[in-house]
Design a protein around this motif. Structure first.
Motif, PDB file in Angstrom:
ATOM      1  N   THR A  80      24.939 100.276  51.921  1.00  0.00           N
ATOM      2  CA  THR A  80      23.609  99.664  51.932  1.00  0.00           C
ATOM      3  C   THR A  80      23.443  98.673  50.785  1.00  0.00           C
ATOM      4  OG1 THR A  80      22.658 101.550  50.723  1.00  0.00           O
ATOM      5  CG2 THR A  80      22.521 101.588  53.128  1.00  0.00           C
ATOM      6  N   ALA A  81      24.013  98.972  49.631  1.00  0.00           N
ATOM      7  CA  ALA A  81      23.947  98.022  48.516  1.00  0.00           C
ATOM      8  C   ALA A  81      24.630  96.713  48.904  1.00  0.00           C
ATOM      9  CB  ALA A  81      24.589  98.615  47.265  1.00  0.00           C
ATOM     10  N   TYR A  82      25.793  96.828  49.513  1.00  0.00           N
ATOM     11  CA  TYR A  82      26.528  95.640  49.966  1.00  0.00           C
ATOM     12  C   TYR A  82      25.715  94.867  51.009  1.00  0.00           C
ATOM     13  CZ  TYR A  82      30.264  92.663  51.688  1.00  0.00           C
ATOM     14  OH  TYR A  82      31.012  91.563  52.057  1.00  0.00           O
ATOM     15  N   SER A  83      25.119  95.592  51.932  1.00  0.00           N
ATOM     16  CA  SER A  83      24.325  94.949  52.987  1.00  0.00           C
ATOM     17  C   SER A  83      23.078  94.274  52.436  1.00  0.00           C
ATOM     18  CB  SER A  83      23.926  95.979  54.043  1.00  0.00           C
ATOM     19  OG  SER A  83      25.070  96.494  54.681  1.00  0.00           O
ATOM     20  N   CYS A  84      22.597  94.753  51.289  1.00  0.00           N
ATOM     21  CA  CYS A  84      21.437  94.139  50.639  1.00  0.00           C
ATOM     22  C   CYS A  84      21.847  93.001  49.695  1.00  0.00           C
ATOM     23  CB  CYS A  84      20.641  95.188  49.864  1.00  0.00           C
ATOM     24  SG  CYS A  84      19.781  96.369  50.916  1.00  0.00           S
ATOM     25  N   ALA A 105      27.667  97.951  44.789  1.00  0.00           N
ATOM     26  CA  ALA A 105      28.530  98.520  45.832  1.00  0.00           C
ATOM     27  C   ALA A 105      29.939  98.777  45.291  1.00  0.00           C
ATOM     28  CB  ALA A 105      28.575  97.594  47.045  1.00  0.00           C
ATOM     29  N   LYS A 106      30.454  97.814  44.554  1.00  0.00           N
ATOM     30  CA  LYS A 106      31.798  97.946  43.979  1.00  0.00           C
ATOM     31  C   LYS A 106      31.847  99.105  42.984  1.00  0.00           C
ATOM     32  CE  LYS A 106      35.307  95.391  41.439  1.00  0.00           C
ATOM     33  NZ  LYS A 106      35.660  94.127  40.769  1.00  0.00           N
ATOM     34  N   GLY A 107      30.816  99.225  42.160  1.00  0.00           N
ATOM     35  CA  GLY A 107      30.758 100.311  41.179  1.00  0.00           C
ATOM     36  C   GLY A 107      30.705 101.687  41.840  1.00  0.00           C
ATOM     37  N   ILE A 108      29.929 101.792  42.919  1.00  0.00           N
ATOM     38  CA  ILE A 108      29.846 103.066  43.628  1.00  0.00           C
ATOM     39  C   ILE A 108      31.174 103.410  44.263  1.00  0.00           C
ATOM     40  CG2 ILE A 108      28.758 104.243  45.596  1.00  0.00           C
ATOM     41  CD1 ILE A 108      26.230 102.524  44.977  1.00  0.00           C
ATOM     42  N   LEU A 109      31.830 102.436  44.872  1.00  0.00           N
ATOM     43  CA  LEU A 109      33.127 102.681  45.503  1.00  0.00           C
ATOM     44  C   LEU A 109      34.192 103.065  44.454  1.00  0.00           C
ATOM     45  CD1 LEU A 109      33.162  99.861  48.193  1.00  0.00           C
ATOM     46  CD2 LEU A 109      32.848 102.320  48.559  1.00  0.00           C
ATOM     47  N   GLN A 110      34.117 102.462  43.282  1.00  0.00           N
ATOM     48  CA  GLN A 110      35.053 102.841  42.219  1.00  0.00           C
ATOM     49  C   GLN A 110      34.803 104.277  41.767  1.00  0.00           C
ATOM     50  OE1 GLN A 110      34.476  99.623  39.423  1.00  0.00           O
ATOM     51  NE2 GLN A 110      36.282  98.542  40.184  1.00  0.00           N
TER      52      GLN A 110
END
Length: 109
Positions: free
Chosen positions: A90-94, A100-105
């Motif tokens: 959702t961060a990426y979509s916003c 988004a990158k930080g969450i995925l890391q």
């Protein structure tokens, strides 16, 4: 039970909005209650993603993540993974690529 699950997904957004309205600091002190609320917020986030309402989904998923215990990756791995992955989506979509990158890391790391 399947009927109840279907009914719940139809009204989940109303339920979590009411929880938001009535929640205070003392309401969610119980770890068990916080976990149940986190699960409801995750379900609402999934419903909002299904509707392509990514800003609302991000809000619900952020609430879910904030209700999880600090050791969430040890005690609630599956829920933490689901919430974090959807939150990154959702961060990426916003348009918030850095978040988004930080969450995925965090998920990978």
């Amino acid at each position: 039970m399947a009927t109840r699950d279907k009914d719940l997904t139809e009204i989940i957004l109303f339920i979590v909005d009411q929880i938001n309205y009535g929640m205070s600091g003392s309401t969610a002190q119980s770890p068990e209650l916080r976990l149940e609320f986190a699960k409801l917020y995750e379900l609402a986030g999934k419903k909002a993603v299904d509707r392509s309402d990514f800003a609302t989904a991000r809000s619900y998923l952020s609430s879910a993540q904030s209700l999880l215990p600090t050791d969430r990756w040890k005690t609630q791995y599956s829920l933490s993974h689901s919430v974090s992955f959807l939150l990154a989506k959702t961060a990426y979509s916003c348009g918030d690529v850095l978040t988004a990158k930080g969450i995925l890391q965090e998920i990978v790391g």
